[in-house]
Every structure is written in C-alpha cells, then in structure tokens.
Design a protein around this motif. Structure first.
Motif, mmCIF file in Angstrom:
data_model
loop_
_atom_site.group_PDB
_atom_site.id
_atom_site.type_symbol
_atom_site.label_atom_id
_atom_site.label_comp_id
_atom_site.label_asym_id
_atom_site.label_seq_id
_atom_site.Cartn_x
_atom_site.Cartn_y
_atom_site.Cartn_z
ATOM 1 N N LYS B 129 -10.994 -43.177 -19.773
ATOM 2 C CA LYS B 129 -9.638 -42.640 -19.862
ATOM 3 C C LYS B 129 -8.670 -43.630 -20.499
ATOM 4 C CE LYS B 129 -9.953 -39.185 -16.258
ATOM 5 N NZ LYS B 129 -9.308 -38.543 -15.142
ATOM 6 N N LYS B 130 -9.043 -44.128 -21.645
ATOM 7 C CA LYS B 130 -8.116 -44.975 -22.390
ATOM 8 C C LYS B 130 -8.392 -44.868 -23.890
ATOM 9 C CE LYS B 130 -10.790 -49.237 -22.055
ATOM 10 N NZ LYS B 130 -10.816 -50.631 -21.640
ATOM 11 N N LEU B 131 -7.386 -45.225 -24.671
ATOM 12 C CA LEU B 131 -7.551 -45.225 -26.124
ATOM 13 C C LEU B 131 -6.978 -46.512 -26.683
ATOM 14 C CD1 LEU B 131 -4.541 -44.639 -27.420
ATOM 15 C CD2 LEU B 131 -5.068 -42.288 -26.820
ATOM 16 N N ARG B 132 -7.368 -46.804 -27.930
ATOM 17 C CA ARG B 132 -6.896 -48.025 -28.574
ATOM 18 C C ARG B 132 -6.237 -47.679 -29.903
ATOM 19 N NH1 ARG B 132 -11.444 -50.481 -29.275
ATOM 20 N NH2 ARG B 132 -11.527 -50.617 -31.542
ATOM 21 N N LEU B 133 -5.128 -48.355 -30.165
ATOM 22 C CA LEU B 133 -4.428 -48.164 -31.430
ATOM 23 C C LEU B 133 -4.883 -49.220 -32.442
ATOM 24 C CD1 LEU B 133 -0.777 -47.598 -30.101
ATOM 25 C CD2 LEU B 133 -2.593 -45.917 -30.454
ATOM 26 N N ALA B 134 -4.575 -48.984 -33.712
ATOM 27 C CA ALA B 134 -4.937 -49.950 -34.763
ATOM 28 C C ALA B 134 -4.321 -51.312 -34.481
ATOM 29 C CB ALA B 134 -4.485 -49.418 -36.120
ATOM 30 N N SER B 135 -3.172 -51.310 -33.829
ATOM 31 C CA SER B 135 -2.492 -52.567 -33.505
ATOM 32 C C SER B 135 -3.218 -53.346 -32.417
ATOM 33 C CB SER B 135 -1.073 -52.260 -33.014
ATOM 34 O OG SER B 135 -1.151 -51.501 -31.806
ATOM 35 N N GLY B 136 -4.209 -52.726 -31.761
ATOM 36 C CA GLY B 136 -4.929 -53.376 -30.664
ATOM 37 C C GLY B 136 -4.418 -52.949 -29.298
ATOM 38 N N THR B 137 -3.244 -52.322 -29.270
ATOM 39 C CA THR B 137 -2.679 -51.839 -28.006
ATOM 40 C C THR B 137 -3.602 -50.804 -27.369
ATOM 41 O OG1 THR B 137 -0.441 -52.149 -28.820
ATOM 42 C CG2 THR B 137 -0.706 -50.625 -26.986
ATOM 43 N N GLU B 138 -3.792 -50.908 -26.061
ATOM 44 C CA GLU B 138 -4.573 -49.910 -25.347
ATOM 45 C C GLU B 138 -3.648 -49.092 -24.450
ATOM 46 O OE1 GLU B 138 -7.874 -51.662 -23.308
ATOM 47 O OE2 GLU B 138 -9.069 -51.735 -25.163
ATOM 48 N N LEU B 139 -3.920 -47.789 -24.366
ATOM 49 C CA LEU B 139 -3.136 -46.912 -23.496
ATOM 50 C C LEU B 139 -4.101 -46.182 -22.565
ATOM 51 C CD1 LEU B 139 -0.813 -45.346 -26.231
ATOM 52 C CD2 LEU B 139 -0.129 -47.038 -24.520
ATOM 53 N N ALA B 140 -3.766 -46.164 -21.278
ATOM 54 C CA ALA B 140 -4.617 -45.487 -20.291
ATOM 55 C C ALA B 140 -3.938 -44.201 -19.848
ATOM 56 C CB ALA B 140 -4.835 -46.401 -19.096
ATOM 57 N N TRP B 141 -4.742 -43.207 -19.464
ATOM 58 C CA TRP B 141 -4.175 -41.919 -19.084
ATOM 59 C C TRP B 141 -4.915 -41.314 -17.904
ATOM 60 C CZ3 TRP B 141 -7.454 -42.065 -23.471
ATOM 61 C CH2 TRP B 141 -8.638 -41.296 -23.363
ATOM 62 N N ASP B 142 -4.229 -40.381 -17.223
ATOM 63 C CA ASP B 142 -4.902 -39.487 -16.277
ATOM 64 C C ASP B 142 -5.308 -38.203 -16.996
ATOM 65 O OD1 ASP B 142 -4.571 -41.134 -13.912
ATOM 66 O OD2 ASP B 142 -2.438 -40.710 -14.141
ATOM 67 N N ARG B 143 -4.458 -37.794 -17.964
ATOM 68 C CA ARG B 143 -4.761 -36.641 -18.814
ATOM 69 C C ARG B 143 -4.369 -37.008 -20.241
ATOM 70 N NH1 ARG B 143 -7.511 -32.045 -16.913
ATOM 71 N NH2 ARG B 143 -7.676 -32.476 -14.689
ATOM 72 N N LEU B 144 -5.225 -36.653 -21.194
ATOM 73 C CA LEU B 144 -4.941 -36.916 -22.603
ATOM 74 C C LEU B 144 -4.669 -35.592 -23.308
ATOM 75 C CD1 LEU B 144 -4.934 -38.908 -25.084
ATOM 76 C CD2 LEU B 144 -7.367 -38.372 -25.344
ATOM 77 N N VAL B 145 -3.627 -35.560 -24.142
ATOM 78 C CA VAL B 145 -3.328 -34.377 -24.947
ATOM 79 C C VAL B 145 -3.492 -34.756 -26.415
ATOM 80 C CG1 VAL B 145 -1.582 -32.669 -25.596
ATOM 81 C CG2 VAL B 145 -1.682 -33.517 -23.239
ATOM 82 N N LEU B 146 -4.334 -34.035 -27.114
ATOM 83 C CA LEU B 146 -4.529 -34.279 -28.542
ATOM 84 C C LEU B 146 -3.950 -33.119 -29.335
ATOM 85 C CD1 LEU B 146 -8.261 -35.441 -28.706
ATOM 86 C CD2 LEU B 146 -6.218 -36.878 -28.738
ATOM 87 N N SER B 147 -3.028 -33.439 -30.221
ATOM 88 C CA SER B 147 -2.496 -32.429 -31.128
ATOM 89 C C SER B 147 -2.568 -33.023 -32.526
ATOM 90 C CB SER B 147 -1.066 -32.072 -30.725
ATOM 91 O OG SER B 147 -0.651 -30.909 -31.391
ATOM 92 N N PRO B 148 -3.802 -33.183 -33.018
ATOM 93 C CA PRO B 148 -4.025 -34.012 -34.214
ATOM 94 C C PRO B 148 -3.825 -33.303 -35.538
ATOM 95 C CG PRO B 148 -6.127 -33.233 -33.394
ATOM 96 C CD PRO B 148 -5.058 -32.644 -32.479
ATOM 97 N N GLY B 149 -3.663 -31.953 -35.485
ATOM 98 C CA GLY B 149 -3.503 -31.217 -36.733
ATOM 99 C C GLY B 149 -4.815 -31.069 -37.485
ATOM 100 N N ILE B 150 -4.677 -30.890 -38.807
ATOM 101 C CA ILE B 150 -5.847 -30.573 -39.630
ATOM 102 C C ILE B 150 -6.372 -31.794 -40.369
ATOM 103 C CG2 ILE B 150 -5.394 -28.125 -40.031
ATOM 104 C CD1 ILE B 150 -3.927 -29.068 -42.656
ATOM 105 N N GLY B 151 -7.649 -31.714 -40.726
ATOM 106 C CA GLY B 151 -8.256 -32.662 -41.652
ATOM 107 C C GLY B 151 -8.747 -31.870 -42.855
ATOM 108 N N PHE B 152 -8.914 -32.556 -43.971
ATOM 109 C CA PHE B 152 -9.334 -31.871 -45.210
ATOM 110 C C PHE B 152 -10.809 -32.094 -45.494
ATOM 111 C CE2 PHE B 152 -4.709 -32.707 -46.372
ATOM 112 C CZ PHE B 152 -4.315 -31.422 -46.039
ATOM 113 N N MET B 153 -11.519 -31.006 -45.800
ATOM 114 C CA MET B 153 -12.937 -31.100 -46.160
ATOM 115 C C MET B 153 -13.023 -31.240 -47.674
ATOM 116 S SD MET B 153 -13.777 -28.016 -43.541
ATOM 117 C CE MET B 153 -15.504 -27.732 -43.844
ATOM 118 N N THR B 154 -12.525 -32.371 -48.158
ATOM 119 C CA THR B 154 -12.414 -32.545 -49.612
ATOM 120 C C THR B 154 -13.786 -32.610 -50.287
ATOM 121 O OG1 THR B 154 -12.167 -34.896 -49.199
ATOM 122 C CG2 THR B 154 -10.158 -33.663 -49.620
ATOM 123 N N ASN B 155 -14.823 -32.956 -49.509
ATOM 124 C CA ASN B 155 -16.165 -33.044 -50.108
ATOM 125 C C ASN B 155 -16.699 -31.675 -50.547
ATOM 126 O OD1 ASN B 155 -16.293 -32.237 -47.447
ATOM 127 N ND2 ASN B 155 -18.318 -33.134 -47.074
#
Lengths: 110, 436
Positions: B129-155
């Motif tokens: 129950k934790k994630l890491r950012l590019a900066s190295g910062t870690e964030l811990a959660w009881d619940r995680l919400v992901l609203s990441p949007g779309i990715g492109f299938m450019t291939n």
C-alpha cells in the motif's frame, strides 16, 4: 407472576420502541447519504450542492415542492426543455424526492 | 480539536511545511484559535487516500473525499502544475478560445486541505500500500484512487510515434501543449492546404470529440482559409455519436470544405502522408487521434485486466476487479454498457468512489443503488451546440450500471441556447472538481 409477565411485556415493548427508533434513525442517515449521492449527479451542470454558475438554474434552497413540480413538468412535456426532459426520465420518483429534499436544505449561493 | 493525528509512518514531506505552519499558528494563538475552526475536520483521521491523476476523475475524487469525508487524509498526485480541460479545447483549435480559457489551478483543492503533489508515479506496491514518485518520495495509503486517463497505442500505426515525437503529427487528445501545437499548425498553413484528422476505432476518449473538432477546424478554414480542405478519416463505419446531427452540420455549414470518409483506418504515417488501406492521403496538417488504452500507470498498478487494454471495476465502489484497495476512475476503466469515456462520466465515477471509500474506511455498507449520468455538449459552429445525455442505474442482478430505457437522448437540432449551456456546463464542472 402476572405482574412479572406484564413487566416483561412492558420492557419488551420499550425495547421494541427503542429498536424501531434506532432503525428509523439508521434509515434516515442512509436516506441522507443516498440523497447527497443522488444530488451530486446533478452538480456537473447545476453546481456543487446546487450552487450553479452561468446560465444553469441554481437548485440550492429551492423548495422541494417547486423542484418536484418542475421535474414532473419536464417529464410530461408541459415544461419545454433542451435536455432535462431526457434526464429526468432516468430517475425514479423516490430518487427525485430525495434529490429535491437535499437541494431544499442547501444554502443558496451568495 | 482541529489538529489531525500525525501518523509517524506517513511519508509526507510535501505537506509537512504546511502542517508546521498550522501547528505554529495554533501554538501562537492558543486554544481558542483551534476551537474556532470547527468547520474543519476534527478528530483523528479515518484513513489515508492517495489519488493519482488530477483530471475530471481524480480532482473530483479528492474534492468529494474532503467535502464528504471530512477527516480523511487526501493526497492528490498530478504530473502537471495546472489542469487543462479537453472539453472546450476544440474551441481553442478553432481559434474561438485561448488555452488559458480552458486552464485552471489546484488552489481550491489545496484550500480544502487536499495535499497536492506535483510528480510522476514510477512504482506502485499494492501489497505494501505505497507508491513512489520519480523524485523518490514515497506515499502510503489505506485506499488508492487511480484516474490515469488514456495511453496511446502508437505501435498500431507505423511511423506514428516518431512523427509525434518530431512534432510533425499532433494528437491534441490530451489538452495543453498539443492543443496549442495543432492550433499553430492550422494558423501557419497556407490557404489551399489540406488538413486531415484520423479517428481510431472505438472505444476511445470522448466519442463525439473528433467530429466536434472537425467542425471547429472546418469553421476556421471556411472563414480564414476558404480554399483549404479538411479530410475526416474515420476508422469506424460511421459517425460514432450524435450521427444525424453531425452529418447535418457537415452538410449545412461545411460543404465543399469538409469531406468525411468512413472505414478509413490509418495504417502508417510517413512525412505528411497518411497511408490508408487503399490510398495515400497527403496532408499539410495531420492530426492523428491514436488508438487508445488505459494509461501506462494502470498497467504499473496491475489493474489492466480486460482485453489487455482497460481496467475492470466493481460498479458499487469503482474498486479494481484485479487489485483490492485500488479504485479506478474515468477513461481507463472498461465501461459499463453504453457508458461513454467522458470527463462528465469520470466526475460521476469519482463521486461514486468517494462515497464508497468513506463508507469502507468507516466499516459501513456502501450504497447499493448508485446512479451515474452523462451530458456531453459538442460545438458544431462557433455558437451552435448539440448534446447527448444518458442516465445509468445499478442493476444488482448483472452487477453493472445500465442506461435507463426511455431516458437520455440528443438535441432536436443544433442551437445557440445549448451553446450557452455548454460553456456554463464547463464552468460548473470545473468548479465542482477543483473547488473553485
């Protein structure tokens, strides 16, 4: 013995009353949460808690009777609309009552 | 008591200066200052929620978790400093709005007590129950919400990634710099030039969006560069949303400028040439809306479990059907029947999730009868707008939300009243999600 039974019956009645009132209060808390959730489906256009901006109709503080009458007129077609006649048909009457009650209790935007 | 319990295990470097200021203010002013803030959340935190993605889904979730949950610790992680709206951004492409008109900040959420962290998530450990950012910062959660949007299938389109990287082709399907780039290419183009839009097969973000864009580009060409042409190359067999209304707009306003071609799937991009199955189309401005899937972050989190493209969710909670404790919102989800991938719908997902998460954190039953609805306005001229609307109720037997028979629909005809409503819709939903 009779006395004891009557006493017990009274206690049971009192318990039942308390239970009923606890259940009623739990039910009303559930209804309040449901009303809040349902009303939030309107916020995209009518503003958070009905405090609308721009050309949208503010719903905060509108009396429940007035809102329900308006919604009924959208449903019947008595009140012409661009979109509300289509949206209102997606909700049940009990849901609309909860929504109307929620907005009636909100403060109008200053 | 307004001071929240500080959990020493919570890794939260970003908000700590703010917390120190709070504590310092409390110390300086004494107990009365704290007692005066009774509208703020009081008592110990009922849980930590980290929301990743500050668009229509994520920002709304953060706002409603705070507004409804009170003493929930909410951290919003967003890559960009500001929110740029896809809805209304086609007006920027057409030259009828500036990018600043569709850009808003996160200060409203910060004022509510949401910790807004600008950063990129690079690792997610759902078990710990934790994630890491590019900066190295870690964030811990009881619940995680992901609203990441779309990715492109450019291939799936030869040469597309290189052309996008080089700026020769733009997608403008995530608003911001890409929107401005497309606008600049249109203004730089000579009169008599050719613009081509490529539309991928469904499902993609915002079903009516490409057709609205076609109208906005054609509207610009009609006034500014009338010798020019717009080719709408649709991989689908027909217009995918508000079909009759868009076809009428194409015929009424853009005849001789806009040419619509169904079943025109883009296979390859080479220079300014769009290669279809049976022909090559040369374009001065080539706008390719690439085939789409859930953003890579959803893959990182392990929630992509349908068609290797989308995240399946439980429609009572928006919790992933693949990873417990992780809720997924918006365009990244595998939709319920007839549910569009739209900002409006993402906002509705977020409220459903926020209500459920608060109840789950409190150990209460979640709402068994959720409702979500969608409204989508599209500009067909600078002022005339058409809509599509739908309402979806939960069906307990099928465990999904379904459109209510007899509800919803489209505009009778394009009209200027809905043009005003469209702009008001934007102001209201931006305020709703960002607490403006």
């Amino acid at each position: 013995m009779i006395h004891t039974v009557r006493h017990g019956a009274l206690a049971a009645l009192a318990c039942a009353g308390l239970l009923a009132s606890t259940q009623a209060s739990a039910q009303s808390a559930q209804d309040a949460t449901l009303a809040r959730n349902l009303a939030a489906t309107c916020a995209n256009c009518h503003g958070t808690n009905g405090q609308a901006r721009g050309d949208m109709k503010p719903l905060a503080g509108m009396s429940a009777d007035k809102l329900l009458a308006l919604l009924a007129d959208y449903r019947s077609g008595a009140q012409p609309a661009t979109i509300m006649h289509q949206i209102v048909k997606g909700y049940t009457e009990p849901q609309l009552k909860l929504i109307a009650g929620y907005f009636a209790a909100q403060k109008p935007k200053q | 008591m307004t001071r929240r319990t500080v959990n020493p295990s919570q890794i939260d470097p970003v908000s700590s200066p703010a917390r120190r200021r709070w504590l310092a203010a409390g110390a300086a002013l004494g107990g009365t200052a704290l007692a005066g803030c009774t509208t703020m959340a009081s008592g110990p935190s009922i849980g930590r929620v980290v929301v990743v993605g500050g668009g229509f889904g994520g920002a709304t979730a953060a706002r409603y978790l705070k507004m409804w949950g009170g003493n929930v610790d909410v951290t919003l992680v967003e890559r960009n400093a500001q929110f740029v709206s896809c809805p209304i951004s086609n007006l920027v492409v057409g030259g009828y709005r500036q990018i600043g008109d569709v850009t808003r900040g996160y200060d409203g959420l910060k004022a509510l007590g949401v910790k807004v962290v600008q950063g990129d998530v690079v690792a997610i450990d759902a078990a710990a129950k934790k994630l890491r950012l590019a900066s190295g910062t870690e964030l811990a959660w009881d619940r995680l919400v992901l609203s990441p949007g779309i990715g492109f299938m450019t291939n799936e389109v030869g040469g597309l990634q290189g052309a996008l990287d080089a700026g020769r082709v733009v997608h403008a399907w995530q608003a911001g710099a890409q929107t401005v780039a497309l606008r600049n290419q249109l203004t730089a183009m000579r009169d008599g030039g050719v613009v081509a839009i490529s539309i991928p097969k469904v499902p993609y973000r915002c079903p009516p969006g490409p057709y609205e864009r076609a109208c906005m580009i054609a509207s610009y060409l009609k006034t500014a560069k009338p010798k020019s042409k717009l080719l709408v190359l649709d991989a689908n067999p027909e217009v995918q949303s508000k079909k009759a209304l868009f076809e009428k707009a194409f015929a009424d306003h853009y005849k001789g400028i806009l040419e619509y071609r169904p079943n025109a799937e883009l296979k390859e991009v080479s220079g300014g040439v769009a290669k279809l199955e049976f022909e090559d189309v040369k374009a001065d401005v080539l706008n390719v809306v690439p085939p789409q899937r859930a953003a890579d972050l959803a893959r990182t989190a392990g929630v992509v479990n349908i068609n290797n493209r989308w995240a399946g969710v439980d429609w009572l909670t928006m919790e992933s059907t693949a990873v417990k404790g992780v809720h997924v919102l918006g365009d990244a989800t595998f939709p319920a029947p007839t549910m569009p991938k739209s900002g409006h719908m993402a906002n509705q997902h977020a409220k459903l999730a926020a209500a459920a998460i608060i109840q789950l954190l409190k150990g209460e039953p979640v709402n068994a009868t959720p409702v979500v609805m969608n409204t989508c306005y599209s500009f067909v001229t600078q002022r005339d707008v058409i809509h599509v609307a739908s309402v979806h109720q939960y069906d307990a037997a099928d465990k999904t939300v379904k459109p209510v028979p007899g509800s919803g629909g489209v505009s009778v005809a394009a009209n200027q009243i809905e043009g005003r409503y469209a702009l008001s819709w934007a102001e209201n939903i931006w305020a709703d999600m960002l607490a403006l």
